[in-house]
Motif scaffolding. Structure first.
Motif, PDB file in Angstrom:
ATOM      1  N   ALA A 250       0.801  -1.229   0.000  1.00 57.97           N
ATOM      2  CA  ALA A 250       0.000   0.000   0.000  1.00 57.97           C
ATOM      3  C   ALA A 250       0.832   1.277   0.000  1.00 57.97           C
ATOM      4  N   ASP A 251       1.857   1.360   0.853  1.00 56.65           N
ATOM      5  CA  ASP A 251       2.642   2.582   0.988  1.00 56.65           C
ATOM      6  C   ASP A 251       3.994   2.513   0.287  1.00 56.65           C
ATOM      7  N   LYS A 252       4.131   1.541  -0.609  1.00 58.32           N
ATOM      8  CA  LYS A 252       5.401   1.351  -1.314  1.00 58.32           C
ATOM      9  C   LYS A 252       5.222   1.651  -2.797  1.00 58.32           C
ATOM     10  N   PRO A 253       6.312   2.010  -3.485  1.00 52.16           N
ATOM     11  CA  PRO A 253       6.232   2.130  -4.940  1.00 52.16           C
ATOM     12  C   PRO A 253       5.858   0.762  -5.525  1.00 52.16           C
ATOM     13  N   LYS A 254       4.995   0.756  -6.511  1.00 51.80           N
ATOM     14  CA  LYS A 254       4.475  -0.502  -7.052  1.00 51.80           C
ATOM     15  C   LYS A 254       5.410  -1.071  -8.118  1.00 51.80           C
ATOM     16  N   PRO A 255       5.824  -2.344  -7.951  1.00 53.98           N
ATOM     17  CA  PRO A 255       6.660  -2.995  -8.956  1.00 53.98           C
ATOM     18  C   PRO A 255       5.783  -3.552 -10.079  1.00 53.98           C
ATOM     19  N   ALA A 256       6.407  -3.954 -11.169  1.00 55.39           N
ATOM     20  CA  ALA A 256       5.708  -4.774 -12.146  1.00 55.39           C
ATOM     21  C   ALA A 256       5.398  -6.088 -11.436  1.00 55.39           C
ATOM     22  N   ARG A 257       4.258  -6.709 -11.786  1.00 52.81           N
ATOM     23  CA  ARG A 257       3.877  -7.927 -11.065  1.00 52.81           C
ATOM     24  C   ARG A 257       3.145  -8.878 -11.983  1.00 52.81           C
ATOM     25  N   ALA A 258       3.389 -10.150 -11.766  1.00 45.75           N
ATOM     26  CA  ALA A 258       2.639 -11.205 -12.439  1.00 45.75           C
ATOM     27  C   ALA A 258       2.254 -12.223 -11.383  1.00 45.75           C
ATOM     28  N   CYS A 259       1.148 -12.902 -11.601  1.00 46.67           N
ATOM     29  CA  CYS A 259       0.724 -13.972 -10.707  1.00 46.67           C
ATOM     30  C   CYS A 259       0.218 -15.121 -11.568  1.00 46.67           C
ATOM     31  N   VAL A 260       0.742 -16.296 -11.296  1.00 49.85           N
ATOM     32  CA  VAL A 260       0.346 -17.478 -12.063  1.00 49.85           C
ATOM     33  C   VAL A 260       0.069 -18.644 -11.124  1.00 49.85           C
ATOM     34  N   GLU A 261      -0.778 -19.542 -11.580  1.00 51.81           N
ATOM     35  CA  GLU A 261      -1.005 -20.795 -10.870  1.00 51.81           C
ATOM     36  C   GLU A 261       0.099 -21.761 -11.260  1.00 51.81           C
ATOM     37  N   ALA A 262       0.646 -22.467 -10.273  1.00 49.49           N
ATOM     38  CA  ALA A 262       1.781 -23.356 -10.545  1.00 49.49           C
ATOM     39  C   ALA A 262       1.727 -24.597  -9.665  1.00 49.49           C
ATOM     40  N   HIS A 263       2.204 -25.674 -10.210  1.00 51.21           N
ATOM     41  CA  HIS A 263       2.394 -26.897  -9.433  1.00 51.21           C
ATOM     42  C   HIS A 263       3.654 -26.695  -8.600  1.00 51.21           C
ATOM     43  N   MET A 264       3.530 -26.777  -7.296  1.00 52.39           N
ATOM     44  CA  MET A 264       4.649 -26.490  -6.406  1.00 52.39           C
ATOM     45  C   MET A 264       5.497 -27.740  -6.143  1.00 52.39           C
ATOM     46  N   ALA A 265       6.726 -27.515  -5.723  1.00 51.64           N
ATOM     47  CA  ALA A 265       7.662 -28.604  -5.480  1.00 51.64           C
ATOM     48  C   ALA A 265       7.256 -29.469  -4.286  1.00 51.64           C
ATOM     49  N   ARG A 266       6.579 -28.861  -3.304  1.00 48.02           N
ATOM     50  CA  ARG A 266       6.120 -29.594  -2.125  1.00 48.02           C
ATOM     51  C   ARG A 266       4.636 -29.295  -1.926  1.00 48.02           C
ATOM     52  N   PRO A 267       3.864 -30.264  -1.459  1.00 45.21           N
ATOM     53  CA  PRO A 267       2.411 -30.064  -1.365  1.00 45.21           C
ATOM     54  C   PRO A 267       1.974 -28.993  -0.366  1.00 45.21           C
ATOM     55  N   ASN A 268       2.786 -28.684   0.644  1.00 49.41           N
ATOM     56  CA  ASN A 268       2.366 -27.670   1.618  1.00 49.41           C
ATOM     57  C   ASN A 268       2.796 -26.256   1.225  1.00 49.41           C
ATOM     58  N   VAL A 269       3.458 -26.095   0.088  1.00 50.22           N
ATOM     59  CA  VAL A 269       3.789 -24.756  -0.417  1.00 50.22           C
ATOM     60  C   VAL A 269       2.586 -24.238  -1.198  1.00 50.22           C
ATOM     61  N   LEU A 270       2.012 -23.154  -0.718  1.00 49.97           N
ATOM     62  CA  LEU A 270       0.826 -22.575  -1.349  1.00 49.97           C
ATOM     63  C   LEU A 270       1.151 -21.344  -2.164  1.00 49.97           C
ATOM     64  N   VAL A 271       2.288 -20.706  -1.870  1.00 47.66           N
ATOM     65  CA  VAL A 271       2.677 -19.476  -2.556  1.00 47.66           C
ATOM     66  C   VAL A 271       4.202 -19.397  -2.614  1.00 47.66           C
ATOM     67  N   GLU A 272       4.709 -18.815  -3.697  1.00 51.17           N
ATOM     68  CA  GLU A 272       6.148 -18.581  -3.854  1.00 51.17           C
ATOM     69  C   GLU A 272       6.315 -17.263  -4.590  1.00 51.17           C
ATOM     70  N   LEU A 273       7.326 -16.500  -4.201  1.00 45.86           N
ATOM     71  CA  LEU A 273       7.601 -15.205  -4.834  1.00 45.86           C
ATOM     72  C   LEU A 273       9.018 -15.172  -5.363  1.00 45.86           C
ATOM     73  N   THR A 274       9.191 -14.594  -6.546  1.00 46.78           N
ATOM     74  CA  THR A 274      10.510 -14.255  -7.040  1.00 46.78           C
ATOM     75  C   THR A 274      10.558 -12.746  -7.226  1.00 46.78           C
ATOM     76  N   VAL A 275      11.718 -12.163  -6.946  1.00 47.74           N
ATOM     77  CA  VAL A 275      11.833 -10.723  -6.851  1.00 47.74           C
ATOM     78  C   VAL A 275      13.074 -10.224  -7.572  1.00 47.74           C
ATOM     79  N   VAL A 276      12.908  -9.099  -8.268  1.00 50.95           N
ATOM     80  CA  VAL A 276      14.025  -8.343  -8.833  1.00 50.95           C
ATOM     81  C   VAL A 276      13.905  -6.931  -8.292  1.00 50.95           C
ATOM     82  N   ALA A 277      15.026  -6.380  -7.824  1.00 43.86           N
ATOM     83  CA  ALA A 277      15.032  -5.019  -7.257  1.00 43.86           C
ATOM     84  C   ALA A 277      16.302  -4.294  -7.661  1.00 43.86           C
ATOM     85  N   ALA A 278      16.230  -2.974  -7.629  1.00 41.34           N
ATOM     86  CA  ALA A 278      17.431  -2.152  -7.820  1.00 41.34           C
ATOM     87  C   ALA A 278      18.188  -2.124  -6.496  1.00 41.34           C
ATOM     88  N   GLN A 279      19.490  -1.880  -6.607  1.00 45.40           N
ATOM     89  CA  GLN A 279      20.289  -1.839  -5.380  1.00 45.40           C
ATOM     90  C   GLN A 279      20.247  -0.512  -4.702  1.00 45.40           C
TER      91      GLN A 279
END
Length: 115
Positions: free
Chosen positions: A86-115
């Motif tokens: 809410a109070d942060k600059p908004k990044p580009a974002r995508a969200c997809v449904e994916a088969h996860m590596a372990r059954p108890n993983v419900l969400v995973e995020l990958t991130v790219v940021a400037a230094q």
């Protein structure tokens, strides 16, 4: 060309820095008792911690890709995401449904940021 790898093991690095850009490995937080909302909160905290370790912050997010095990959890994930961003600059974002590596993983995020 300088590439700095932080937290490396035989398979991957937690953080890779190149040309003032930071790449984080996929962030998961899974426990059988955690629902999608709690896993999302914990992943976002891990993102904050890793960005700080890399000398960056959430104000410098460039892109986030969110993977959910089931799109029925999209609203629960978004509720946590929306409060967090809410109070942060908004990044580009995508969200997809994916088969996860372990059954108890419900969400995973990958991130790219400037230094």
């Amino acid at each position: 060309m300088t590439v700095e790898r932080i937290g490396s093991n035989d398979r991957m690095s937690k953080i890779v820095k190149h040309n003032n850009t930071i790449y984080l490995c996929g962030q998961t937080a899974s426990a059988d008792e955690w629902d999608t909302a709690e896993q999302t909160r914990r992943c976002l905290q891990q993102v904050e911690d890793l960005l700080a370790e890399a000398g960056s912050s959430t104000d410098k997010l460039l892109s986030v890709t969110i993977y959910v095990r089931d799109m029925k959890d999209f609203a629960a994930m978004n509720e946590v995401w929306d409060a967090w961003i809410a109070d942060k600059p908004k990044p580009a974002r995508a969200c997809v449904e994916a088969h996860m590596a372990r059954p108890n993983v419900l969400v995973e995020l990958t991130v790219v940021a400037a230094q």
